[in-house]
Design an enzyme around this catalytic site. Structure first.
Site, mmCIF file in Angstrom:
data_model
loop_
_atom_site.group_PDB
_atom_site.id
_atom_site.type_symbol
_atom_site.label_atom_id
_atom_site.label_comp_id
_atom_site.label_asym_id
_atom_site.label_seq_id
_atom_site.Cartn_x
_atom_site.Cartn_y
_atom_site.Cartn_z
ATOM 1 N N ASP A 335 0.923 -1.255 0.144
ATOM 2 C CA ASP A 335 0.011 -0.032 -0.029
ATOM 3 C C ASP A 335 0.871 1.137 -0.134
ATOM 4 O O ASP A 335 2.074 1.025 0.356
ATOM 5 C CB ASP A 335 -0.937 -0.108 1.203
ATOM 6 N N ASP A 642 -4.863 -3.702 4.940
ATOM 7 C CA ASP A 642 -5.442 -3.119 6.321
ATOM 8 C C ASP A 642 -7.067 -3.329 6.181
ATOM 9 O O ASP A 642 -7.488 -3.545 7.227
ATOM 10 C CB ASP A 642 -5.125 -1.672 6.507
ATOM 11 N N ASP A 646 -9.515 -6.441 2.104
ATOM 12 C CA ASP A 646 -7.943 -6.943 1.587
ATOM 13 C C ASP A 646 -7.905 -8.374 2.208
ATOM 14 O O ASP A 646 -6.766 -9.130 1.620
ATOM 15 C CB ASP A 646 -7.082 -6.004 2.390
HETATM 16 P P1 ATP Z 1 -3.361 3.050 -0.078
HETATM 17 O O1 ATP Z 1 -4.408 1.948 -0.589
HETATM 18 O O2 ATP Z 1 -2.094 3.161 -0.301
HETATM 19 O O3 ATP Z 1 -3.510 2.938 1.406
HETATM 20 P P2 ATP Z 1 -5.342 5.295 0.033
HETATM 21 O O4 ATP Z 1 -5.399 5.203 1.373
HETATM 22 O O5 ATP Z 1 -5.179 6.317 -0.657
HETATM 23 O O6 ATP Z 1 -4.069 4.255 -0.552
HETATM 24 P P3 ATP Z 1 -7.971 4.640 0.126
HETATM 25 O O7 ATP Z 1 -8.080 5.013 1.527
HETATM 26 O O8 ATP Z 1 -8.816 3.488 -0.462
HETATM 27 O O9 ATP Z 1 -6.488 4.272 -0.486
HETATM 28 O O10 ATP Z 1 -8.593 6.116 -0.574
HETATM 29 C C1 ATP Z 1 -8.711 5.976 -1.768
HETATM 30 C C2 ATP Z 1 -9.439 7.407 -2.302
HETATM 31 O O11 ATP Z 1 -10.654 7.641 -1.715
HETATM 32 C C3 ATP Z 1 -8.558 8.358 -1.830
HETATM 33 O O12 ATP Z 1 -7.649 8.646 -3.034
HETATM 34 C C4 ATP Z 1 -9.395 9.630 -1.767
HETATM 35 O O13 ATP Z 1 -9.517 10.253 -2.984
HETATM 36 C C5 ATP Z 1 -10.672 9.237 -1.100
HETATM 37 N N1 ATP Z 1 -10.641 8.923 0.364
HETATM 38 C C6 ATP Z 1 -9.786 8.735 1.199
HETATM 39 N N2 ATP Z 1 -9.884 8.689 2.485
HETATM 40 C C7 ATP Z 1 -11.138 9.557 2.544
HETATM 41 C C8 ATP Z 1 -12.258 9.832 3.345
HETATM 42 N N3 ATP Z 1 -11.822 9.647 4.878
HETATM 43 N N4 ATP Z 1 -13.247 10.409 2.973
HETATM 44 C C9 ATP Z 1 -13.493 10.510 1.824
HETATM 45 N N5 ATP Z 1 -12.756 10.095 0.922
HETATM 46 C C10 ATP Z 1 -11.559 9.620 1.195
#
Ligand code: ATP
Length: 872
Positions: A335, A642, A646
């Site tokens: 990730d 996480d 997953d």
């Molecule tokens: P990784 O998979 O590497 O941990 P990540 O944390 O960016 O990446 P996600 O948490 O799935 O992956 O987030 C995907 C997308 O969703 C982000 O790029 C953002 O645009 C949106 N996002 C993330 N967190 C939030 C939130 N708390 N509320 C609304 N949208 C969110």
């Protein structure tokens, strides 16, 4: 009890009561218990734990030490000596039996102890309200009346009645056997409702698959539904790792070879009319000494040491086989957020109403300001400006908390949301104040699949009426929008261009939307109905810098032949920019997105996966496909995860690595190891430890079988050529004690060699002993045997004293083997290239063994037992 109220009995049929009545019966409150009260109840109800299966007792462990074919042979030999009246030999055999048992027992006992200590580390936690504040406690500390917070991915820590929920669903197959998820609610159900349909309860041990809730604990420990049926779901005993199985087979094969050699020796001895009793005892002693019976236990010791070393480097092993698999890992799918990056989100830019703003200040401190080209601006002063609305949405559609005292920020929650809170605070908008006025009445929680979150509010001052605030990935949010902030035509292309340009700077971009609702009162039973035709109010771009250690570790991976692949939910452009800084991708590289993945089939993905290192905007299902594609091209894959979804990818990977901090219980349970600091560098460190573990197994094996070979060759050669035997039976057993017993375990403590993390990964199917080591076993065995026989005959010819010649031969063999331990410490380097002090355990162990032997030459008692004489 304290708090002026008393709780003696748990509520009966809490599912048939409404939430308020349950709270009342539990003498609690929706705001949770006080710390004081919780302590009192803990004393009354006991810990929230199921009774543990008693481990194997010490007596069983001791008895186990005598349960091996070799020991049986020794016992028979002991009896034979007794019958023959050779009491000295009986004594020696008894001593050997005892020493073996004591050493075997201590090693196994220590291994079991350190495993148990590690299991403690992996205990479950729960989020609970105490003294009005949310805190994380050990699940065992929960008591009836506690208000707990649950969300997707959690394993339910106690039976509880739901008080508040949003899109809340649980998987209760553990209890009901039904594989469909259950949608939960707060409404009471009839008293006679079956367990599976008590939808306002959650049960210990089940998992939350979606949404979130607050619930009040109605049963803990053995008074939970699970506690009632615990016996049937207790985990089954420990399984053997593949290496342990292979080692078992290997040891058996070696044992059989040695038995054949011994039979040959026996036949040769009989043919030469050697005295039968002495011959038999020599052969038995030889078998006992040469068979590497220590191997399986040494392997356990190596694994235990490795697990402990990994724990020191923030990796908790959940499945023992992971230790070996880690050593041959060739690809890591990681990730991005939090693992490769710091997960300290700081909003740097906001684009709202066609203008661009910059935010000053670093980290979570709120003392920065919002500026445009002309200088500092005050968004709080203009409640209808797009900038104000963008900050407002960011602060309200938010579950994080930020408390500042003395310039120190105390934060809780998702770093993305903390970043938004800090940005709002810099613009003068404080969540606490806002929430008092804009009361939250409903929500749609964030999910990685939908990539947005929405909250519904009522303005107590009446100005905004009812409204919905949405934040999420720009594509997602734009699709819900009909107009721009001012209610005019929305220029989608311009917004996407802005988002793209923020992403190209490596910023994570969130879009904000807002809509006032006309219905009064509004119907929020189907909240998704309201998130359309929204006003687009702005973009916030936040920086999440790469971790310095991750940059180092990525470089390390590349040096040691391990591919690093980034698998992220973030935008492709952001992901590529960060990947480039980490050294995972080059400037001209391309990312594959979830949309691309949906278009191509597995065969095509298998072709692409060798060249693509960044996968962006992927969902957990895609992660599974990427893992299997990497496996198809021959990789041994470790993957991080996480979220609750997953789990399939974590299970499919050769090594599933769950994140300790951000990871859900479901992810942790599906994984082979947990990375407690969420740090990519820790995974790399664990790979190094995995390699060291395999090396040490190999070193010990090599040492044990080559010394065994030396003893066999020396004795067999004498028997076949009709020379007197170079050792007496007791002396052969003595060899086993002074050279093998201590050193083999000490070898298990060898630290890694300098090149462990620069050489290529070991092929997974490679045997415990490589071809090269077989060759060396033959050579070193022969050298030790010939050297010993040479000294033996030389002494014998010089003085004609068999006893003295045997003592000289025995001492030579001891010296050879002591020297050989040093030799076994490295597969690739000479004994002189490695300081003996690197492994003090081995150094001291060897010295002790040597001293014992020298002492035995001069002490009358051992002189008598072993029939040795002082050497000049
Ligand atoms: P990784 O998979 O590497 O941990 P990540 O944390 O960016 O990446 P996600 O948490 O799935 O992956 O987030 C995907 C997308 O969703 C982000 O790029 C953002 O645009 C949106 N996002 C993330 N967190 C939030 C939130 N708390 N509320 C609304 N949208 C969110």
């Amino acid at each position: 009890m304290s708090d002026g109220r008393d709780l003696r009995a748990l509520p009966e049929q809490p599912w048939a009561l409404d939430g308020e009545a349950v709270v009342e019966q539990l003498a609690g409150s929706r705001g949770g218990l006080s710390v004081h009260e919780a302590r009192a109840r803990h004393a009354h109800f006991g810990p929230n734990e199921l009774e543990e299966e008693p481990g194997r007792g010490i007596a069983a462990l001791i008895l186990d030490q005598f349960r091996s074919p070799l020991i049986y042979i020794l016992l028979v030999a002991g009896l034979v000596t007794l019958v023959l009246g050779e009491y000295v030999d009986t004594g020696v055999i008894a001593a050997v039996l005892l020493i073996n048992a004591v050493m075997g027992f201590t090693q196994e006992y220590r291994a079991a102890q350190s495993m148990a200590a590690l299991r403690q580390l992996a205990r479950a936690h729960a989020r609970v309200l105490r003294d009005g504040r949310e805190r994380e406690v050990d699940a065992a500390e929960l008591v009836p009346g506690d208000v707990i917070m649950l969300e997707a991915g959690d394993r339910v820590p106690a039976d509880a009645r739901i008080l508040h929920q949003a899109a809340f669903e649980a998987d209760e197959s553990l209890l009901t056997g039904e594989s469909t998820v259950v949608a939960k609610s707060v409404e009471p159900v009839p008293a006679q409702t079956q367990l599976a349909d008590r939808v306002n309860l959650v049960f210990t041990g089940t998992t939350i698959t979606r949404g979130r809730a607050r619930a009040i604990v109605v049963g803990t420990g053995s008074s939970t539904v699970l506690g009632g049926i615990a016996d049937s779901v207790r985990e089954i005993g420990e399984v053997q790792t593949p290496l342990q199985r292979r080692m078992g087979q290997f040891a058996r094969v070696i044992g059989i070879i040695i038995l054949i050699a011994c039979t040959v020796g026996m036949v040769a001895g009989v043919a030469r009319a050697e005295p039968l009793g002495e011959l038999f005892l020599s052969i038995v002693a030889l078998a006992v000494s040469a068979i590497p019976e220590g191997l399986p236990i040494v392997l356990t010791v190596v694994l235990a040491i490795s697990v402990r070393r990994m724990a020191q480097r923030n990796v908790i092993i959940r499945h023992l086989p992971a230790v070996e698999t880690l050593g041959s890992c060739t690809a890591i799918g990681s990730d991005k957020t939090g693992t490769l990056t710091q997960n300290r989100m700081t909003v740097q830019r906001i684009v709202a109403g066609g203008s661009s703003f910059e935010l000053t200040g670093t980290g979570y401190r709120t003392d920065g300001e919002v500026r445009d080209a002309a200088g500092s601006v005050d968004p709080a002063a203009e409640p209808d400006s797009p900038l104000h609305l963008a900050l407002l949405v960011g602060a309200l559609c938010n579950d994080a908390s930020l408390l500042e005292s003395d310039g120190q920020a105390e934060v809780h929650g998702d770093p993305t949301e903390i970043g938004l809170l800090v940005a709002a605070a810099k613009g003068g908008l404080l969540k606490d104040v806002l929430e008092d006025r804009y009361v939250r009445i409903a929500e749609i929680p964030f999910e990685s699949e939908t990539r947005f979150a929405a909250t519904f509010h009522r303005d107590d001052e009446g100005v905004r009426g009812h409204f919905v605030a949405v934040k999420g990935a720009p594509e997602q949010v734009l699709a819900m929008c009909g107009t721009d902030a001012a209610g005019g035509q929305l220029d989608r292309e311009a917004v996407m261009r802005d988002a793209e340009s923020l992403a190209a700077q490596g910023l994570r971009v969130l879009a904000m939307a807002y809509r006032e609702l006309d219905e009064n009162p509004i119907d929020v039973s189907d909240p998704h109905r309201h998130v359309q035709g929204m006003r687009f109010v702005g973009l916030q771009g936040m920086i999440d810098p790469p971790r310095d250690e991750a940059i180092e570790a990525v470089r390390g991976c590349q040096r040691s032949g391990i591919r690093v692949v980034m698998i992220t939910g973030d935008h492709a452009t952001t992901a590529l920019a960060i990947a480039e800084r980490l050294g995972i991708a080059a400037a001209e590289d391309r990312a594959l997105t979830g949309v691309d993945l949906d278009r191509i089939d597995d065969a095509e993905l298998t072709d692409l996966v060798t060249n693509v290192s960044v996968f962006a905007r992927v969902s957990p299902q895609h992660k599974l496909r990427i893992v299997t594609a990497l496996q198809r091209v021959g990789h041994t894959v470790a993957v991080t995860g996480d979220g609750v979804n997953d789990a399939p990818a974590l299970k499919a990977a050769d090594i599933g690595a769950a994140m300790g901090r951000s990871g859900t219980d479901v992810a942790k349970e599906a994984s082979d190891m947990v990375v407690t600091d969420d740090n990519f560098a820790s995974i790399f460190a664990a790979v190094g430890e995995g390699r060291v573990a395999f090396d040490n197994v190999r070193k010990t094996t090599f040492f044990l079988i080559s010394t065994g070979a030396a003893e066999i060759v020396a004795v067999l050669a004498s028997l076949i050529f009709g020379f007197p035997l170079p050792f007496r039976p007791a002396q052969i057993l003595w060899l086993n004690v002074v050279t093998n017993g201590i050193q083999d375990v000490a070898l298990a403590f060898e630290p890694g060699e300098p090149d462990v993390l620069t050489r290529k990964p070991r092929p997974r199917r490679e045997g415990i002993i490589s071809a090269l080591l077989w060759e060396r076993t033959a050579i070193s065995g022969a050298v030790m045997a010939i050297g010993t026989l040479f000294i033996f005959f030389w002494e014998y010819n010089a003085h004609g004293d068999l006893g003295l010649a045997r003592t000289a031969a025995l001492t030579t063999m001891v010296l050879f083997q002591v020297f050989h331990v040093g030799n076994s410490r490295s597969e690739h380097r000479s004994i002189f290239a490695r300081s003996p002090l690197l492994n003090p355990f081995l150094f001291v162990g060897t010295l002790v063994a040597l001293s014992i032997h020298v002492a035995s030459l001069y002490l009358p008692f051992t002189q008598f037992l072993l029939r040795v004489e002082p050497l000049d």
